[in-house]
Design a protein around this motif. Structure first.
Motif, PDB file in Angstrom:
ATOM      1  N   GLN A  51       6.896  -3.874  -8.421  1.00  0.00           N
ATOM      2  CA  GLN A  51       7.934  -3.513  -9.393  1.00  0.00           C
ATOM      3  C   GLN A  51       8.418  -4.776 -10.091  1.00  0.00           C
ATOM      4  OE1 GLN A  51      11.078  -1.154  -7.747  1.00  0.00           O
ATOM      5  NE2 GLN A  51      12.201  -0.987  -9.672  1.00  0.00           N
ATOM      6  N   ARG A  52       8.184  -4.838 -11.390  1.00  0.00           N
ATOM      7  CA  ARG A  52       8.592  -5.989 -12.184  1.00  0.00           C
ATOM      8  C   ARG A  52       9.845  -5.643 -12.992  1.00  0.00           C
ATOM      9  NH1 ARG A  52       6.014  -8.372  -8.948  1.00  0.00           N
ATOM     10  NH2 ARG A  52       3.992  -9.390  -9.284  1.00  0.00           N
ATOM     11  N   LYS A  53      10.251  -6.583 -13.845  1.00  0.00           N
ATOM     12  CA  LYS A  53      11.500  -6.414 -14.587  1.00  0.00           C
ATOM     13  C   LYS A  53      11.450  -5.222 -15.529  1.00  0.00           C
ATOM     14  CE  LYS A  53      14.723  -8.944 -17.546  1.00  0.00           C
ATOM     15  NZ  LYS A  53      15.001 -10.229 -18.251  1.00  0.00           N
ATOM     16  N   SER A  54      10.344  -5.045 -16.248  1.00  0.00           N
ATOM     17  CA  SER A  54      10.271  -3.973 -17.242  1.00  0.00           C
ATOM     18  C   SER A  54       9.090  -3.033 -17.024  1.00  0.00           C
ATOM     19  CB  SER A  54      10.172  -4.569 -18.655  1.00  0.00           C
ATOM     20  OG  SER A  54       9.036  -5.406 -18.769  1.00  0.00           O
ATOM     21  N   PHE A  55       8.342  -3.197 -15.927  1.00  0.00           N
ATOM     22  CA  PHE A  55       7.221  -2.299 -15.682  1.00  0.00           C
ATOM     23  C   PHE A  55       6.904  -2.265 -14.193  1.00  0.00           C
ATOM     24  CE2 PHE A  55       5.407  -6.458 -16.500  1.00  0.00           C
ATOM     25  CZ  PHE A  55       4.458  -6.602 -15.511  1.00  0.00           C
ATOM     26  N   ASN A  56       6.221  -1.198 -13.799  1.00  0.00           N
ATOM     27  CA  ASN A  56       5.731  -1.033 -12.435  1.00  0.00           C
ATOM     28  C   ASN A  56       4.202  -1.090 -12.448  1.00  0.00           C
ATOM     29  OD1 ASN A  56       8.394  -0.541 -11.525  1.00  0.00           O
ATOM     30  ND2 ASN A  56       8.200   1.630 -12.049  1.00  0.00           N
ATOM     31  N   ILE A  57       3.626  -1.607 -11.393  1.00  0.00           N
ATOM     32  CA  ILE A  57       2.175  -1.735 -11.278  1.00  0.00           C
ATOM     33  C   ILE A  57       1.667  -0.686 -10.302  1.00  0.00           C
ATOM     34  CG2 ILE A  57       0.276  -3.219 -10.583  1.00  0.00           C
ATOM     35  CD1 ILE A  57       1.852  -5.602 -11.467  1.00  0.00           C
ATOM     36  N   HIS A  58       0.776   0.189 -10.788  1.00  0.00           N
ATOM     37  CA  HIS A  58       0.150   1.218  -9.969  1.00  0.00           C
ATOM     38  C   HIS A  58      -1.316   0.865  -9.773  1.00  0.00           C
ATOM     39  CE1 HIS A  58       3.599   4.036 -10.403  1.00  0.00           C
ATOM     40  NE2 HIS A  58       3.734   3.416 -11.562  1.00  0.00           N
ATOM     41  N   LYS A  59      -1.815   1.133  -8.582  1.00  0.00           N
ATOM     42  CA  LYS A  59      -3.164   0.708  -8.222  1.00  0.00           C
ATOM     43  C   LYS A  59      -3.901   1.828  -7.505  1.00  0.00           C
ATOM     44  CE  LYS A  59      -5.465  -2.989  -5.600  1.00  0.00           C
ATOM     45  NZ  LYS A  59      -5.207  -4.194  -4.763  1.00  0.00           N
ATOM     46  N   CYS A  60      -5.196   1.962  -7.816  1.00  0.00           N
ATOM     47  CA  CYS A  60      -6.053   2.896  -7.087  1.00  0.00           C
ATOM     48  C   CYS A  60      -6.673   2.151  -5.910  1.00  0.00           C
ATOM     49  CB  CYS A  60      -7.141   3.446  -8.012  1.00  0.00           C
ATOM     50  SG  CYS A  60      -8.310   4.547  -7.177  1.00  0.00           S
ATOM     51  N   VAL A  61      -6.354   2.570  -4.714  1.00  0.00           N
ATOM     52  CA  VAL A  61      -6.821   1.876  -3.502  1.00  0.00           C
ATOM     53  C   VAL A  61      -8.021   2.572  -2.876  1.00  0.00           C
ATOM     54  CG1 VAL A  61      -4.545   0.915  -3.029  1.00  0.00           C
ATOM     55  CG2 VAL A  61      -5.144   3.149  -2.093  1.00  0.00           C
ATOM     56  N   ASN A  62      -8.595   3.534  -3.588  1.00  0.00           N
ATOM     57  CA  ASN A  62      -9.741   4.265  -3.058  1.00  0.00           C
ATOM     58  C   ASN A  62     -10.972   3.358  -3.037  1.00  0.00           C
ATOM     59  OD1 ASN A  62     -11.560   6.181  -2.234  1.00  0.00           O
ATOM     60  ND2 ASN A  62     -11.598   7.273  -4.196  1.00  0.00           N
ATOM     61  N   LYS A  63     -11.533   3.112  -1.857  1.00  0.00           N
ATOM     62  CA  LYS A  63     -12.711   2.255  -1.729  1.00  0.00           C
ATOM     63  C   LYS A  63     -13.997   2.944  -2.204  1.00  0.00           C
ATOM     64  CE  LYS A  63     -10.798  -1.416  -0.020  1.00  0.00           C
ATOM     65  NZ  LYS A  63     -11.075  -1.898   1.329  1.00  0.00           N
ATOM     66  N   LYS A  64     -13.937   4.245  -2.462  1.00  0.00           N
ATOM     67  CA  LYS A  64     -15.095   4.967  -2.983  1.00  0.00           C
ATOM     68  C   LYS A  64     -14.977   5.240  -4.476  1.00  0.00           C
ATOM     69  CE  LYS A  64     -16.094   7.247   1.422  1.00  0.00           C
ATOM     70  NZ  LYS A  64     -16.290   8.555   2.106  1.00  0.00           N
ATOM     71  N   CYS A  65     -13.968   4.674  -5.110  1.00  0.00           N
ATOM     72  CA  CYS A  65     -13.764   4.858  -6.548  1.00  0.00           C
ATOM     73  C   CYS A  65     -14.913   4.190  -7.317  1.00  0.00           C
ATOM     74  CB  CYS A  65     -12.428   4.261  -6.973  1.00  0.00           C
ATOM     75  SG  CYS A  65     -12.100   4.360  -8.747  1.00  0.00           S
ATOM     76  N   SER A  66     -15.422   4.850  -8.349  1.00  0.00           N
ATOM     77  CA  SER A  66     -16.550   4.301  -9.116  1.00  0.00           C
ATOM     78  C   SER A  66     -16.167   2.996  -9.810  1.00  0.00           C
ATOM     79  CB  SER A  66     -17.029   5.327 -10.139  1.00  0.00           C
ATOM     80  OG  SER A  66     -15.992   5.663 -11.048  1.00  0.00           O
ATOM     81  N   PHE A  67     -14.905   2.869 -10.227  1.00  0.00           N
ATOM     82  CA  PHE A  67     -14.462   1.626 -10.864  1.00  0.00           C
ATOM     83  C   PHE A  67     -14.558   0.461  -9.879  1.00  0.00           C
ATOM     84  CE2 PHE A  67     -11.352  -1.539 -12.105  1.00  0.00           C
ATOM     85  CZ  PHE A  67     -11.468  -1.596 -13.485  1.00  0.00           C
ATOM     86  N   TYR A  68     -14.123   0.685  -8.646  1.00  0.00           N
ATOM     87  CA  TYR A  68     -14.166  -0.365  -7.616  1.00  0.00           C
ATOM     88  C   TYR A  68     -15.617  -0.684  -7.247  1.00  0.00           C
ATOM     89  CZ  TYR A  68     -13.836  -2.493  -2.987  1.00  0.00           C
ATOM     90  OH  TYR A  68     -13.977  -3.319  -1.906  1.00  0.00           O
ATOM     91  N   LEU A  69     -16.455   0.334  -7.096  1.00  0.00           N
ATOM     92  CA  LEU A  69     -17.844   0.100  -6.703  1.00  0.00           C
ATOM     93  C   LEU A  69     -18.613  -0.644  -7.794  1.00  0.00           C
ATOM     94  CD1 LEU A  69     -18.657   3.543  -5.035  1.00  0.00           C
ATOM     95  CD2 LEU A  69     -18.088   1.380  -3.907  1.00  0.00           C
ATOM     96  N   ASN A  70     -18.365  -0.315  -9.070  1.00  0.00           N
ATOM     97  CA  ASN A  70     -19.029  -1.030 -10.168  1.00  0.00           C
ATOM     98  C   ASN A  70     -18.561  -2.472 -10.250  1.00  0.00           C
ATOM     99  OD1 ASN A  70     -20.523   1.214 -10.941  1.00  0.00           O
ATOM    100  ND2 ASN A  70     -18.934   1.945 -12.342  1.00  0.00           N
ATOM    101  N   SER A  71     -17.272  -2.695 -10.020  1.00  0.00           N
ATOM    102  CA  SER A  71     -16.760  -4.071 -10.022  1.00  0.00           C
ATOM    103  C   SER A  71     -17.361  -4.878  -8.882  1.00  0.00           C
ATOM    104  CB  SER A  71     -15.229  -4.057  -9.908  1.00  0.00           C
ATOM    105  OG  SER A  71     -14.645  -3.365 -10.980  1.00  0.00           O
TER     106      SER A  71
END
Length: 477
Positions: free
Chosen positions: A150-170
């Motif tokens: 949680q920052r001053k003007s925004f919140n950071i959301h993250k996908c923690v799924n280890k089977k997510c295609s974005f994570y696997l491609n990275s």
């Protein structure tokens, strides 16, 4: 003597031979250019902006209606849950989908967190927000995003799924060396999908605020002509307030303090700004944006400019103490307000590779104002986008150099109001008074009332008068 010269010549030839051998060794064994870094590797993408997430909108049911349907179908009412375990469901917990109270909820895993609704059959966690309305969902795997920071003007959301295609491609993009480094220091890499949710609504911020410290223009000691002289020396010629006061005394015999010059400048900026911001520039669909730094009380601040790349007029500007997405959005809002009808995807918006512009584009997309963002990265044309649109970046950089010329004599600003005043007056001068080679040494925006006036001090007076008339017309409307 001849023997000494001959010895030196032989020694010189020996050194030249050694140099040639060293050059051959370098050419054969040491490459002149190292391997080019992969800028798309997750190691160098920590500040990139990912696509927008999906917003989960599950079907919302009413448990009372479901109970009536059950009663009509089965001829009897649905009985509440009889809890026999040691951890009954808390009274403040309700079903995420139908709103059934805790009396209709099973503790489905013996106190480990999962509940089951007897009315609608939903299995959910009492801790997580998997089925809450408006939940943010990863666009690659469909998992609910976890709020990490949680920052001053925004919140950071993250996908923690280890089977997510974005994570696997990275993960596949990592070299063996980077993979070993990732196992040791994973915080140095960006492999998971990340979304920044802004908590401040920058589309409700008032863009028309009056500066503090301005003085009345009811002249008792000086005439309006002195005001015009002050603006000419201060803005057109780029003198400081003290140099302006000295010029008025040594050239015109007018003894005035630099404090009065500063107050006149603040008042003129407050009066001219509504005219500058509401003028019908008839902008084209090619805009360019950039930010440059200034000093306010010795602390680094930033000036954001958005200009029409074809007509060269400044459409949006903002002074900020931070280089984040908030002032970027406000400057872009000011520029987009000049369109009578927003052009949409026909708009080409050029900027550098700074992530604030990509984040700002996402916020405008959420407000149904989508456009094409062109990011020119680096100083050389290493990609087709930079090769085609480099000229847009060069135009805004030229504007920055012009602004820096008027800023350098100030040695930084003494207050935030002073920086706002100078930028507002600079934009008014640049758009309506300054001669440009692009328009054959005429102002960018021709105003008949100003074109008929020969001297610059009188032009400043007339520009202030036109703005006063505009303010009065808006007050009477």
């Amino acid at each position: 003597m001849s023997s000494i010269i001959s010895g030196l010549l032989l020694y010189n030839q020996f050194l030249l031979k050694q140099i040639r051998q060293l050059l051959l060794f370098i050419v054969r064994n040491i490459p002149l250019k190292g391997p080019k870094q992969d800028i798309y590797s997750p190691k160098y993408c920590k500040h990139t902006v990912d696509r927008l997430p999906f917003i989960k909108q599950p079907e919302k049911l009413d448990y009372k209606q479901l109970l009536r349907e059950y009663s009509s179908q089965h001829g009897k009412e649905l009985k509440p849950v009889k809890s026999r375990g040691g951890s009954p469901v808390s009274a403040d917990v309700t079903c995420h989908r139908c709103g059934a109270p805790h009396t209709y909820l099973y503790d489905n895993t013996g106190g480990r967190g999962q509940l089951w609704c007897k009315v609608c059959g939903l299995r959910f966690s009492k801790v997580k927000s998997d089925f809450k309305i408006g939940a943010l969902v990863c666009p690659y795997c469909g998992r609910i995003l976890d709020k990490k920071k949680q920052r001053k003007s925004f919140n950071i959301h993250k996908c923690v799924n280890k089977k997510c295609s974005f994570y696997l491609n990275s993960l596949k993009k990592l070299s063996p060396e980077d993979l070993e480094e990732y196992k040791k220091d994973p915080y140095k890499f960006k492999l998971h999908y990340i979304y920044r949710e802004f908590t401040t609504n920058f589309f409700e911020v008032d863009l028309n605020t009056m500066p503090k410290g301005s003085a009345s223009l009811r002249f008792r000691d000086f005439s309006p002509h002195v005001l015009g002289l002050c603006m000419t020396y201060l803005v057109n010629l780029g003198l400081s307030t003290r140099a302006t006061a000295r010029a008025l005394w040594e050239i015109h015999g007018v003894r005035i303090s630099h404090v009065t010059v500063s107050k006149y400048a603040k008042s003129a900026a407050a009066l001219v700004q509504p005219f500058v911001d509401s003028y019908d520039y008839k902008p084209t669909t090619y805009l360019a944006a950039d930010e440059t730094y200034i000093k306010v009380k010795g602390i680094k601040h930033y000036v954001w400019f958005v200009m029409d790349a074809l007509k060269k007029s400044i459409l949006g500007y903002r002074v900020s103490s931070s280089r984040d997405v908030g002032p970027c959005i406000l400057a872009m809002r000011m520029a987009f307000a000049k369109f009578k009808e927003f052009p949409g995807m026909a708009l080409r918006f050029a900027a550098d590779g700074y992530t604030a512009y990509k984040l700002a584009q996402q916020q405008f997309m959420l407000n149904d104002m989508d456009f094409v963002l062109i990011q020119i990265i680096g100083l050389t044309n290493d990609d087709p986008v930079s090769l085609e649109y480099r000229w847009l970046k060069q135009i805004i950089e030229r504007l920055n150099r012009t602004f820096k010329f008027s800023y350098q004599v100030t040695n930084g600003y003494g207050s935030g109001e002073g920086s706002d005043t100078h930028v507002a007056l600079f934009v008014a001068y640049y758009n309506f008074l300054r001669p440009h080679s692009y328009t054959y040494w005429e102002p960018l925006n021709s105003i008949p009332e100003l074109a008929a006036i020969p001297t610059m001090p009188a032009k400043w007076q007339k520009l202030i008068e036109l703005s006063q008339q505009l303010i009065l017309s808006k007050q009477l409307a």
